[in-house]
Design an enzyme around this catalytic site. Sequence first.
Site, PDB file in Angstrom:
ATOM      1  N   LYS A  51       9.739  14.243   4.145  1.00 26.68           N
ATOM      2  CA  LYS A  51      10.842  14.292   3.184  1.00 26.68           C
ATOM      3  C   LYS A  51      11.517  15.672   3.216  1.00 26.68           C
ATOM      4  O   LYS A  51      12.738  15.784   3.184  1.00 26.68           O
ATOM      5  CB  LYS A  51      10.320  13.971   1.771  1.00 26.68           C
ATOM      6  CG  LYS A  51       9.907  12.503   1.632  1.00 26.68           C
ATOM      7  CD  LYS A  51       9.156  12.192   0.348  1.00 26.68           C
ATOM      8  CE  LYS A  51       8.706  10.729   0.342  1.00 26.68           C
ATOM      9  NZ  LYS A  51       7.934  10.343  -0.835  1.00 26.68           N
ATOM     10  N   GLN A  95       5.089  12.713  -6.019  1.00 24.78           N
ATOM     11  CA  GLN A  95       4.487  11.921  -4.936  1.00 24.78           C
ATOM     12  C   GLN A  95       3.303  11.103  -5.472  1.00 24.78           C
ATOM     13  O   GLN A  95       2.432  11.630  -6.162  1.00 24.78           O
ATOM     14  CB  GLN A  95       4.036  12.881  -3.812  1.00 24.78           C
ATOM     15  CG  GLN A  95       3.520  12.194  -2.561  1.00 24.78           C
ATOM     16  CD  GLN A  95       4.576  11.376  -1.820  1.00 24.78           C
ATOM     17  OE1 GLN A  95       5.764  11.657  -1.878  1.00 24.78           O
ATOM     18  NE2 GLN A  95       4.139  10.331  -1.143  1.00 24.78           N
ATOM     19  N   ASP A 118      13.265   8.624  -7.051  1.00 26.56           N
ATOM     20  CA  ASP A 118      12.660   7.398  -6.520  1.00 26.56           C
ATOM     21  C   ASP A 118      13.270   6.120  -7.100  1.00 26.56           C
ATOM     22  O   ASP A 118      13.034   5.038  -6.570  1.00 26.56           O
ATOM     23  CB  ASP A 118      11.162   7.365  -6.888  1.00 26.56           C
ATOM     24  CG  ASP A 118      10.296   8.095  -5.879  1.00 26.56           C
ATOM     25  OD1 ASP A 118      10.489   7.873  -4.667  1.00 26.56           O
ATOM     26  OD2 ASP A 118       9.417   8.871  -6.301  1.00 26.56           O
TER      27      ASP A 118
HETATM   28  N1  GUN Z   1       3.988   7.390  -2.065  1.00 26.43           N
HETATM   29  C1  GUN Z   1       4.217   6.494  -1.070  1.00 26.43           C
HETATM   30  N2  GUN Z   1       5.522   6.123  -1.065  1.00 26.43           N
HETATM   31  C2  GUN Z   1       6.122   6.790  -2.080  1.00 26.43           C
HETATM   32  C3  GUN Z   1       7.455   6.833  -2.566  1.00 26.43           C
HETATM   33  O1  GUN Z   1       8.388   6.162  -2.074  1.00 26.43           O
HETATM   34  N3  GUN Z   1       7.678   7.658  -3.625  1.00 26.43           N
HETATM   35  C4  GUN Z   1       6.681   8.387  -4.209  1.00 26.43           C
HETATM   36  N4  GUN Z   1       7.005   9.151  -5.245  1.00 26.43           N
HETATM   37  N5  GUN Z   1       5.431   8.373  -3.771  1.00 26.43           N
HETATM   38  C5  GUN Z   1       5.153   7.580  -2.708  1.00 26.43           C
END
Ligand code: GUN
Length: 298
Positions: A51, A95, A118
């Site tokens: 990311k 996360q 998200d």
């Molecule tokens: N963990 C795995 N995929 C995601 C996601 O799309 N967003 C977040 N915040 N955590 C994750």
Amino acid sequence: MVISGKDIAAQMQSSMLQQVDAMAAKYGRTPHLVIIQVGDDPASTVYVRNKMRAAERCHIRTQHILLPAGISEQELCRLTDKHNTDQDVDAILVQLPLPAHISEQKVIRTILPEKDADGFHPDNISLLLRQPAQPDHAATINAPVPDYGCPIACTAKGVMALLASTGVNLSGKHAVMVGETDVISEPMAKLLKDKQCTVTIVRSDAYDLQAACRVADILIVGADKPGLITRDCIRPGAIVFDAGLNRLPDGSLTGDVDFEACKDVASFITPVPGGVGVMIVAMLMHNTIECYNRRING
Ligand code: GUN
């Protein structure tokens, strides 16, 4: 045919880079995304790194906050709240998964809905579900889904962009989603229904998973169970999206679909890696830019 999420994400990223540079020239600052990670789970560390790299490619500023696994829920909520009130922060992501002593729902609810990178905040999900359909919206690189006025889960947006790349008319198609993650399946169902699809959500431990999947014109799987979807689950000519991500004992990555066995039964299929996962990261950048834009322009 194999759909390359990698190629579509790369096209999106170069378009977002231009957009960010133009906005920075106009408004005097670039979008700013805060990523909060609790503990050093290796999978989360890899996701966060991807990311951060994508953000760098789009000239989005990031701040990675790595917290000890033992942090209390209250301290974590206090930290998200600090970023809620920081005028220089446009988007916040915590996360997942979080350690068992912390309620993920509680933490998600502390993020200001307009900074919810998200699209997992319950206010954003219910806002999306109440919006009227925009069936005439044609997906473009800059607008992969209609603007519903709120952040939308990146997986759902990513799958819609990949679907648009196939050029297939979605009206009247039956989409089946396999998995247990409601914060993703509910927005996904809404976006598909707005394109006149019939939608079914199936648990990955359903009694006759094969029969449930075989009715699908569009099969979307996100259960994180390697080998879950076998050739017998695929109706010939179906479009198959694999949003699962699993690390095998030999260290390699795989999805939930037996790709080799299914690739010539499906009309279109996404690989893992290089399919839905890279699109999720691209859509996180898209959501961050939208949060920035809405904060500036309303
Ligand atoms: N963990 C795995 N995929 C995601 C996601 O799309 N967003 C977040 N915040 N955590 C994750």
